[in-house]
Design a protein around this motif. Structure first.
Motif, mmCIF file in Angstrom:
data_model
loop_
_atom_site.group_PDB
_atom_site.id
_atom_site.type_symbol
_atom_site.label_atom_id
_atom_site.label_comp_id
_atom_site.label_asym_id
_atom_site.label_seq_id
_atom_site.Cartn_x
_atom_site.Cartn_y
_atom_site.Cartn_z
ATOM 1 N N VAL A 1 35.065 -7.899 40.701
ATOM 2 C CA VAL A 1 35.397 -7.844 39.268
ATOM 3 C C VAL A 1 34.108 -7.779 38.439
ATOM 4 O O VAL A 1 33.987 -6.983 37.502
ATOM 5 C CB VAL A 1 36.274 -9.058 38.862
ATOM 6 N N TYR A 2 33.142 -8.595 38.827
ATOM 7 C CA TYR A 2 31.842 -8.610 38.150
ATOM 8 C C TYR A 2 31.179 -7.232 38.230
ATOM 9 O O TYR A 2 30.701 -6.685 37.228
ATOM 10 C CB TYR A 2 30.976 -9.671 38.830
ATOM 11 N N PHE A 3 31.180 -6.653 39.420
ATOM 12 C CA PHE A 3 30.555 -5.340 39.652
ATOM 13 C C PHE A 3 31.270 -4.243 38.852
ATOM 14 O O PHE A 3 30.637 -3.369 38.254
ATOM 15 C CB PHE A 3 30.583 -5.024 41.154
ATOM 16 N N LEU A 4 32.608 -4.298 38.829
ATOM 17 C CA LEU A 4 33.361 -3.257 38.120
ATOM 18 C C LEU A 4 33.228 -3.393 36.605
ATOM 19 O O LEU A 4 33.121 -2.388 35.898
ATOM 20 C CB LEU A 4 34.834 -3.292 38.548
ATOM 21 N N ARG B 1 38.068 16.066 37.656
ATOM 22 C CA ARG B 1 38.704 17.393 37.613
ATOM 23 C C ARG B 1 39.710 17.587 38.744
ATOM 24 O O ARG B 1 40.667 18.312 38.583
ATOM 25 C CB ARG B 1 37.625 18.491 37.713
ATOM 26 N N THR B 2 39.454 16.988 39.893
ATOM 27 C CA THR B 2 40.267 17.320 41.071
ATOM 28 C C THR B 2 40.997 16.118 41.665
ATOM 29 O O THR B 2 41.932 16.292 42.429
ATOM 30 C CB THR B 2 39.383 17.907 42.193
ATOM 31 N N GLY B 3 40.534 14.914 41.361
ATOM 32 C CA GLY B 3 41.068 13.730 42.036
ATOM 33 C C GLY B 3 42.534 13.507 41.715
ATOM 34 O O GLY B 3 42.919 13.468 40.549
ATOM 35 N N LYS B 4 43.345 13.391 42.749
ATOM 36 C CA LYS B 4 44.771 13.118 42.536
ATOM 37 C C LYS B 4 45.069 11.663 42.923
ATOM 38 O O LYS B 4 46.213 11.240 42.966
ATOM 39 C CB LYS B 4 45.628 14.069 43.385
ATOM 40 N N ASN B 5 44.016 10.934 43.239
ATOM 41 C CA ASN B 5 44.216 9.540 43.633
ATOM 42 C C ASN B 5 44.661 8.698 42.447
ATOM 43 O O ASN B 5 44.207 8.888 41.334
ATOM 44 C CB ASN B 5 42.892 8.949 44.138
ATOM 45 N N HIS B 6 45.507 7.733 42.736
ATOM 46 C CA HIS B 6 45.735 6.697 41.737
ATOM 47 C C HIS B 6 44.910 5.498 42.193
ATOM 48 O O HIS B 6 44.458 5.430 43.334
ATOM 49 C CB HIS B 6 47.211 6.339 41.624
ATOM 50 N N GLU C 1 31.300 10.027 33.897
ATOM 51 C CA GLU C 1 31.070 8.588 33.691
ATOM 52 C C GLU C 1 32.191 7.941 32.880
ATOM 53 O O GLU C 1 32.543 6.783 33.115
ATOM 54 C CB GLU C 1 29.718 8.342 32.999
ATOM 55 N N GLY C 2 32.760 8.718 31.960
ATOM 56 C CA GLY C 2 33.900 8.188 31.211
ATOM 57 C C GLY C 2 35.050 7.854 32.147
ATOM 58 O O GLY C 2 35.712 6.815 32.008
ATOM 59 N N TYR C 3 35.280 8.731 33.136
ATOM 60 C CA TYR C 3 36.360 8.492 34.106
ATOM 61 C C TYR C 3 36.013 7.333 35.035
ATOM 62 O O TYR C 3 36.864 6.514 35.372
ATOM 63 C CB TYR C 3 36.629 9.779 34.895
ATOM 64 N N HIS C 4 34.756 7.242 35.429
ATOM 65 C CA HIS C 4 34.341 6.116 36.283
ATOM 66 C C HIS C 4 34.586 4.784 35.572
ATOM 67 O O HIS C 4 35.021 3.812 36.177
ATOM 68 C CB HIS C 4 32.857 6.221 36.659
ATOM 69 N N ALA C 5 34.278 4.773 34.281
ATOM 70 C CA ALA C 5 34.501 3.539 33.514
ATOM 71 C C ALA C 5 35.997 3.215 33.480
ATOM 72 O O ALA C 5 36.398 2.059 33.642
ATOM 73 C CB ALA C 5 33.955 3.700 32.097
ATOM 74 N N LEU C 6 36.819 4.260 33.322
ATOM 75 C CA LEU C 6 38.276 4.049 33.266
ATOM 76 C C LEU C 6 38.788 3.450 34.578
ATOM 77 O O LEU C 6 39.482 2.434 34.580
ATOM 78 C CB LEU C 6 38.972 5.389 32.986
ATOM 79 N N PHE C 7 38.444 4.056 35.711
ATOM 80 C CA PHE C 7 39.025 3.522 36.956
ATOM 81 C C PHE C 7 38.366 2.216 37.386
ATOM 82 O O PHE C 7 39.012 1.373 38.018
ATOM 83 C CB PHE C 7 39.163 4.573 38.064
ATOM 84 N N SER C 8 37.113 2.013 37.016
ATOM 85 C CA SER C 8 36.477 0.723 37.321
ATOM 86 C C SER C 8 37.195 -0.390 36.568
ATOM 87 O O SER C 8 37.496 -1.453 37.118
ATOM 88 C CB SER C 8 34.992 0.746 36.930
ATOM 89 N N MET D 1 38.272 4.229 45.694
ATOM 90 C CA MET D 1 37.621 4.283 44.381
ATOM 91 C C MET D 1 36.096 4.373 44.535
ATOM 92 O O MET D 1 35.431 5.179 43.875
ATOM 93 C CB MET D 1 38.028 3.037 43.584
ATOM 94 N N LEU D 2 35.543 3.536 45.428
ATOM 95 C CA LEU D 2 34.083 3.548 45.614
ATOM 96 C C LEU D 2 33.627 4.884 46.204
ATOM 97 O O LEU D 2 32.591 5.430 45.823
ATOM 98 C CB LEU D 2 33.646 2.386 46.510
ATOM 99 N N ARG D 3 34.444 5.427 47.121
ATOM 100 C CA ARG D 3 34.079 6.710 47.737
ATOM 101 C C ARG D 3 34.120 7.836 46.697
ATOM 102 O O ARG D 3 33.225 8.670 46.623
ATOM 103 C CB ARG D 3 35.058 7.023 48.888
ATOM 104 N N ASP D 4 35.174 7.859 45.890
ATOM 105 C CA ASP D 4 35.271 8.888 44.834
ATOM 106 C C ASP D 4 34.072 8.777 43.885
ATOM 107 O O ASP D 4 33.488 9.773 43.473
ATOM 108 C CB ASP D 4 36.570 8.719 44.035
ATOM 109 N N HIS D 5 33.744 7.536 43.547
ATOM 110 C CA HIS D 5 32.601 7.332 42.643
ATOM 111 C C HIS D 5 31.315 7.823 43.296
ATOM 112 O O HIS D 5 30.514 8.535 42.684
ATOM 113 C CB HIS D 5 32.509 5.841 42.270
ATOM 114 N N LEU D 6 31.145 7.459 44.561
ATOM 115 C CA LEU D 6 29.920 7.842 45.272
ATOM 116 C C LEU D 6 29.748 9.354 45.345
ATOM 117 O O LEU D 6 28.647 9.874 45.190
ATOM 118 C CB LEU D 6 29.931 7.241 46.687
#
Ligand SMILES: [Fe+2]
Ligand SMILES: [Fe+2]
Length: 317
Positions: free
Chosen positions: A76-79, A24-29, A121-128, A199-204
């Motif tokens: 890569v494996y983790f993502l 909703r708020t993340g402006k990060n690429h 989770e849909g967004y996490h999958a996208l950026f992962s 990315m990991l911080r946003d996910h966390l």
């Protein structure tokens, strides 16, 4: 990383989701940085604490480019694993709550939070996936097999009778969501490639809310189960948590082979991981938040569940 307002968050919600959630708020690429080459001189692709085998003397002696490539393989494996986990395990689990597949009443706010979590989770999958693709391209990583853990987790469903599957799905989500927040917590800012860290911080930050939510929902559902269902759930939890911490040896051996280690050398490097005591030790440190949530729900107050977990060496009596 903690989110202070969480303590005041109403129960069964994701708090101020509209103003907090990354989607909703993340402006990060999540594009790899322009100065990636420079960053790699001093920063890592993946937290070394997550991959202790890269600190083995044989790997250290092989030089930084080998360590970096192993870390890139692991990233890569983790993502790729995360992308699958979010869709195939966590969101499937959340669907159970949203669509009333579980034979208990689901409060309105619990359902709304589940719909929000599904979106996260849909967004996490996208950026992962985005970062997995970029890293794989950068290093020319072509061999990207499915993480063994995904198959092992889905195997729990196959082994469960259709009537009990909603319970099994929920427990898979509960364990996943309380473990992932803990996994992401070990991220250290200064040592990672900047985009990976962000990315990991946003996910966390999202996962801290998810872990809290799933812990509360577990508490709620546990209170509604009868004795027979609790016995069943206890066995399932023991099984799921155990599966979570099994190493993926075929993949690991393949990763080591990709940087030139022959089989005897690779076996030496992974020796610590395959020791019999390593599994229970991994469970004890990795499932701390899961066990804390189970304890809060009163799970260990009963003999049968407590004995199951002490006999497995997962908790102290
Ligand atoms: Fe996630
Ligand atoms: Fe999550």
């Amino acid at each position: 990383m903690t989110d202070a307002p969480l303590a005041r968050t109403p129960r069964y919600t994701l708090g101020d989701w509209d103003n907090k959630a990354t989607v909703r708020t993340g402006k990060n690429h999540y594009r790899l940085p322009d100065d990636l080459e420079q960053q790699l001189a001093s920063r890592d692709w993946f937290p070394p604490a997550f991959i202790p085998y890269t600190q083995h003397p044989l790997v250290a002696r092989a030089g930084r480019s080998v360590t970096q490539r192993l870390a890139a393989n692991h990233l890569v494996y983790f993502l790729d694993y995360t992308t699958l986990l979010e869709h195939r395990v966590v969101n499937r689990s959340v669907e159970i709550l949203i669509h009333g597949e579980f034979a208990v009443p689901i409060p309105k706010q619990m359902k709304t939070a589940a719909l929000q979590l599904y979106t996260d989770e849909g967004y996490h999958a996208l950026f992962s996936n985005e970062l997995a693709e970029q890293t794989a391209t950068y290093h020319g990583i072509e061999d990207r097999p499915r993480a063994r853990r995904i198959g092992r987790l889905l195997g729990v469903i196959d082994a469960t009778s259709p009537a009990d599957r909603p319970l099994a799905w929920f427990l898979l989500g509960f364990v996943s969501e309380t473990i992932i927040a803990r996994e992401l917590l070990a991220v250290a800012r200064e040592t990672l490639v900047s985009t990976i860290y962000r990315m990991l911080r946003d996910h966390l930050e999202d996962e801290a809310r998810h872990s809290r939510y799933f812990s509360e929902v577990f508490h709620y559902l546990w209170s509604l189960l009868d004795t027979a269902q609790r016995h069943l759930a206890a066995g399932m939890l023991l099984d799921i948590i155990g599966r979570y911490f099994e190493p993926d040896m075929p993949w690991l051996m393949g990763s080591l082979a990709s940087v030139g280690f022959d089989e005897p050398a690779s076996r030496q490097i992974v020796a610590g991981i395959v020791q019999p005591a390593a599994h229970a030790a991994g469970v004890r440190s990795g499932a701390v938040s899961t066990f804390a949530a189970m304890k809060r729900a009163g799970f260990f107050n009963q003999d049968h569940p407590r004995q199951l977990f002490t006999q497995a060496g997962f908790i102290d009596d």
